[in-house]
Design a protein around this motif. Structure first.
Motif, PDB file in Angstrom:
ATOM      1  N   THR A 109     -24.501  -1.916  -9.472  1.00 49.78           N
ATOM      2  CA  THR A 109     -23.852  -2.958  -8.567  1.00 49.78           C
ATOM      3  C   THR A 109     -24.444  -3.049  -7.245  1.00 49.78           C
ATOM      4  N   LYS A 110     -24.672  -1.852  -6.689  1.00 49.40           N
ATOM      5  CA  LYS A 110     -25.000  -1.829  -5.255  1.00 49.40           C
ATOM      6  C   LYS A 110     -26.600  -2.602  -5.080  1.00 49.40           C
ATOM      7  N   LEU A 111     -27.311  -2.144  -6.019  1.00 54.89           N
ATOM      8  CA  LEU A 111     -28.598  -2.702  -6.276  1.00 54.89           C
ATOM      9  C   LEU A 111     -28.395  -4.338  -6.098  1.00 54.89           C
ATOM     10  N   VAL A 112     -27.632  -4.838  -6.860  1.00 56.73           N
ATOM     11  CA  VAL A 112     -27.296  -6.388  -6.858  1.00 56.73           C
ATOM     12  C   VAL A 112     -26.843  -6.957  -5.320  1.00 56.73           C
ATOM     13  N   LEU A 113     -26.043  -6.096  -4.850  1.00 55.48           N
ATOM     14  CA  LEU A 113     -25.557  -6.329  -3.472  1.00 55.48           C
ATOM     15  C   LEU A 113     -26.827  -6.410  -2.391  1.00 55.48           C
ATOM     16  N   ASP A 114     -27.394  -5.231  -2.741  1.00 59.58           N
ATOM     17  CA  ASP A 114     -28.737  -5.269  -1.724  1.00 59.58           C
ATOM     18  C   ASP A 114     -29.671  -6.402  -1.991  1.00 59.58           C
ATOM     19  N   MET A 115     -29.759  -6.731  -3.137  1.00 62.58           N
ATOM     20  CA  MET A 115     -30.564  -7.993  -3.412  1.00 62.58           C
ATOM     21  C   MET A 115     -30.040  -9.454  -2.982  1.00 62.58           C
ATOM     22  N   LEU A 116     -28.770  -9.449  -3.028  1.00 65.39           N
ATOM     23  CA  LEU A 116     -28.123 -10.665  -2.475  1.00 65.39           C
ATOM     24  C   LEU A 116     -28.110 -10.511  -0.764  1.00 65.39           C
ATOM     25  N   ALA A 117     -27.962  -9.441  -0.248  1.00 65.30           N
ATOM     26  CA  ALA A 117     -28.102  -9.405   1.305  1.00 65.30           C
ATOM     27  C   ALA A 117     -29.292 -10.043   1.459  1.00 65.30           C
ATOM     28  N   LYS A 118     -30.467  -9.555   0.807  1.00 65.43           N
ATOM     29  CA  LYS A 118     -31.702 -10.238   1.323  1.00 65.43           C
ATOM     30  C   LYS A 118     -31.900 -11.540   1.043  1.00 65.43           C
ATOM     31  N   PHE A 119     -31.594 -11.983  -0.320  1.00 65.04           N
ATOM     32  CA  PHE A 119     -31.506 -13.561  -0.482  1.00 65.04           C
ATOM     33  C   PHE A 119     -30.572 -14.362   0.387  1.00 65.04           C
ATOM     34  N   HIS A 120     -29.268 -13.940   0.557  1.00 63.40           N
ATOM     35  CA  HIS A 120     -28.466 -14.618   1.746  1.00 63.40           C
ATOM     36  C   HIS A 120     -29.193 -14.930   2.882  1.00 63.40           C
ATOM     37  N   ALA A 121     -29.656 -13.683   3.546  1.00 58.07           N
ATOM     38  CA  ALA A 121     -30.104 -13.546   4.625  1.00 58.07           C
ATOM     39  C   ALA A 121     -31.470 -14.498   4.759  1.00 58.07           C
ATOM     40  N   ALA A 122     -32.309 -14.465   3.918  1.00 63.41           N
ATOM     41  CA  ALA A 122     -33.536 -15.225   4.120  1.00 63.41           C
ATOM     42  C   ALA A 122     -32.926 -16.746   4.088  1.00 63.41           C
ATOM     43  N   ALA A 123     -32.013 -17.213   3.295  1.00 66.86           N
ATOM     44  CA  ALA A 123     -31.486 -18.416   3.136  1.00 66.86           C
ATOM     45  C   ALA A 123     -31.032 -18.925   4.368  1.00 66.86           C
ATOM     46  N   ILE A 124     -30.237 -17.979   5.221  1.00 68.09           N
ATOM     47  CA  ILE A 124     -29.699 -18.301   6.490  1.00 68.09           C
ATOM     48  C   ILE A 124     -30.778 -18.815   7.494  1.00 68.09           C
ATOM     49  N   VAL A 125     -31.713 -17.750   7.562  1.00 65.21           N
ATOM     50  CA  VAL A 125     -33.028 -18.137   8.377  1.00 65.21           C
ATOM     51  C   VAL A 125     -33.582 -19.397   8.014  1.00 65.21           C
ATOM     52  N   LEU A 126     -34.011 -19.765   6.648  1.00 69.71           N
ATOM     53  CA  LEU A 126     -34.726 -20.950   6.239  1.00 69.71           C
ATOM     54  C   LEU A 126     -33.793 -22.009   6.505  1.00 69.71           C
ATOM     55  N   ASN A 127     -32.611 -22.015   6.335  1.00 71.24           N
ATOM     56  CA  ASN A 127     -31.659 -23.146   6.653  1.00 71.24           C
ATOM     57  C   ASN A 127     -31.617 -23.614   8.186  1.00 71.24           C
ATOM     58  N   GLN A 128     -31.778 -22.432   8.988  1.00 74.29           N
ATOM     59  CA  GLN A 128     -31.758 -22.656  10.453  1.00 74.29           C
ATOM     60  C   GLN A 128     -33.187 -23.165  10.800  1.00 74.29           C
ATOM     61  N   ARG A 129     -34.130 -22.776  10.209  1.00 75.93           N
ATOM     62  CA  ARG A 129     -35.656 -23.588  10.535  1.00 75.93           C
ATOM     63  C   ARG A 129     -35.992 -24.617   9.949  1.00 75.93           C
ATOM     64  N   GLU A 130     -35.166 -24.793   8.962  1.00 72.98           N
ATOM     65  CA  GLU A 130     -35.676 -26.212   7.942  1.00 72.98           C
ATOM     66  C   GLU A 130     -34.314 -26.814   7.535  1.00 72.98           C
ATOM     67  N   PRO A 131     -33.446 -27.207   8.297  1.00 71.93           N
ATOM     68  CA  PRO A 131     -32.197 -27.616   7.885  1.00 71.93           C
ATOM     69  C   PRO A 131     -32.013 -29.037   6.643  1.00 71.93           C
ATOM     70  N   ASN A 132     -33.240 -29.559   6.782  1.00 67.05           N
ATOM     71  CA  ASN A 132     -33.271 -30.553   6.123  1.00 67.05           C
ATOM     72  C   ASN A 132     -33.683 -30.361   4.653  1.00 67.05           C
ATOM     73  N   LEU A 133     -34.217 -29.181   4.783  1.00 65.00           N
ATOM     74  CA  LEU A 133     -34.794 -28.719   3.109  1.00 65.00           C
ATOM     75  C   LEU A 133     -33.483 -28.493   2.363  1.00 65.00           C
ATOM     76  N   LEU A 134     -32.613 -27.765   2.828  1.00 65.46           N
ATOM     77  CA  LEU A 134     -31.298 -27.341   1.857  1.00 65.46           C
ATOM     78  C   LEU A 134     -30.305 -28.384   1.921  1.00 65.46           C
ATOM     79  N   SER A 135     -30.180 -29.262   2.829  1.00 68.57           N
ATOM     80  CA  SER A 135     -29.207 -30.349   2.864  1.00 68.57           C
ATOM     81  C   SER A 135     -29.136 -31.241   1.927  1.00 68.57           C
ATOM     82  N   GLN A 136     -30.381 -31.656   1.321  1.00 72.58           N
ATOM     83  CA  GLN A 136     -30.534 -32.547   0.139  1.00 72.58           C
ATOM     84  C   GLN A 136     -29.916 -32.418  -1.238  1.00 72.58           C
ATOM     85  N   ASN A 137     -30.143 -31.397  -1.663  1.00 71.87           N
ATOM     86  CA  ASN A 137     -30.135 -31.077  -3.086  1.00 71.87           C
ATOM     87  C   ASN A 137     -29.258 -30.138  -3.294  1.00 71.87           C
TER      88      ASN A 137
END
Length: 407
Positions: A151-179
């Motif tokens: 379980t904790k390995l998945v939570l570690d992975m999700l923390a990185k996944f969610h963090a990377a997407a937060i930064v990506l959405n901040q840098r390229e808001p149009n990329l994730l707003s479409q689909n």
């Protein structure tokens, strides 16, 4: 049998591009199904075996996974077209996940984030991905469910996944707003409403077989079903003060693959299947994962698991030099609690499917339609004694918190 278009020349060109080797030559390809019946309702997966020779003369044998949509005449084909799940996953592998991986690499997070895409063919709506099995990745047992280490390995992975997407959405808001606005509970779409209402009716049917549950909860559950998708939709709504990111959307035991050491201990985990990724609160992934995949004694530590994910997410964002909204742990726990209605749906109607090991016909339409075959399958899901124990526990819990009342 391989599709007629999947020729040696097609695979050769894909591998030449992937390996950056114009002299690469494919000598032979063959295939067999990669999943058993009932293991994957969303697509068709075929394992392709390829013998090829590199330009330097090196001879190799490799396997790959061909992912296709379900046939157009499949009962669920219209549903998945409505939610555009295939094009979304193509874009995830082709554009979004590689960008997220690069963001993580900026902070020296170099763990593998996804299977490599050999080719993403938007014209045919297919992908050919590296096969993770030869790399020794495998699924944990979906019926036995996950212990704390897994379980904790998945939570570690999700923390990185969610963090990377937060930064990506901040840098390229149009990329994730479409689909990425469509999720299981989208108000603008209807297909999954029929599925969840059908599943919830099967749940109520089980509750009505248990007098102690029927007397306390049947009427409340009948009132919920009238507003089921609206209540669920509110659970994935994101307010101005809520943390918002791209979530996996379908994070459960079968959609994560573990790498084990020689003693059989899991050491890392990789997510797969991104058809339902959407922009919402990261705690949506937590509810889904907790309600489908954890052993009872692990799920009982839910608050500590939310805390564990929170600190992993915070640490990763700090390493990525993120500047932006980030809640306190108290606020994050509140964001999790406000979405607990997801447990009403996922724990009570999804989990029985996900741990099912009976013998009834598990065709997709039998999950929710009230045909004789459907009812027979649905009723058999609730013969699982562990599921019955969980229902006995979760209904009083959700009722005491007010989630079974109109709201």
């Amino acid at each position: 049998m391989l599709p007629s278009w999947l020729t040696e020349a097609y695979v050769q060109k894909a591998l030449q591009n992937f390996h950056k080797d114009d002299q690469l030559r494919v000598r032979k390809i063959w295939a067999k199904p990669a999943t058993e019946k009932g293991e994957n309702y969303v697509g068709v997966m075929t394992r392709i075996y390829v013998d090829f020779e590199r330009g330097d003369g090196t001879k190799l044998k490799s396997s790959y996974i061909l992912k296709q949509g379900v046939p157009s005449d499949a009962p669920q084909a219209k549903l998945f077209k409505e939610y555009d799940v295939y094009n979304r996953e193509l874009e995830m592998y082709d554009v979004v996940l590689p960008k997220m991986a690069k963001i993580l690499q900026e902070a020296n997070f170099n763990d593998k984030l996804m299977a490599e895409a050999i080719i993403v063919d938007r014209d045919r709506t297919i992908m050919i991905l590296e096969d993770l099995a030869p790399l020794r990745y495998m699924n944990a047992d979906r019926v036995k469910q996950l212990d704390m280490t897994h379980t904790k390995l998945v939570l570690d992975m999700l923390a990185k996944f969610h963090a990377a997407a937060i930064v990506l959405n901040q840098r390229e808001p149009n990329l994730l707003s479409q689909n990425y606005d469509a999720h299981f509970f989208s108000r603008s779409k209807k297909g999954y409403g029929e599925v969840f209402v059908g599943l919830f009716r099967a749940f109520i049917r089980y509750v009505n077989t248990k007098p102690n549950l029927k007397n306390r909860y049947a009427e409340k559950l009948e009132n919920i079903i009238k507003n089921l998708m609206d209540y669920a939709g509110r659970s994935v709504d994101v307010g101005e003060k809520d943390l918002k990111t791209l979530v996996h959307g379908d994070c459960w035991t079968t959609n994560v693959m573990y790498l084990y050491d020689d003693e059989g201990n899991p050491i890392t985990v990789l997510p797969i299947d991104f058809q339902f990724s959407s922009l919402t609160s990261p705690v949506v992934d937590l509810h889904y994962f907790f309600s489908t995949s954890l052993k009872t004694e692990v799920k009982d530590k839910e608050l500590e698991l939310v805390q564990y994910h929170y600190y992993g997410l915070k640490k990763t964002l700090e390493a990525l030099s993120y500047k932006g909204l980030f809640p306190s742990l108290f606020e994050y726990q509140l964001q999790f609690e406000r979405r607990r209605f997801l447990s009403v749906i996922i724990a009570n109607v999804f989990q029985p499917i996900m741990v099912y090991h009976g013998s009834e016909d598990c065709e997709f339409i039998n999950l929710y339609q009230d045909t004789p075959e459907g009812i027979k399958f649905q009723d058999s899901m609730y013969e699982n004694e562990e599921i019955q124990r969980r229902i006995e526990t979760i209904l009083p819990f959700l009722d005491a918190k007010g989630f079974l009342d109109a709201h």
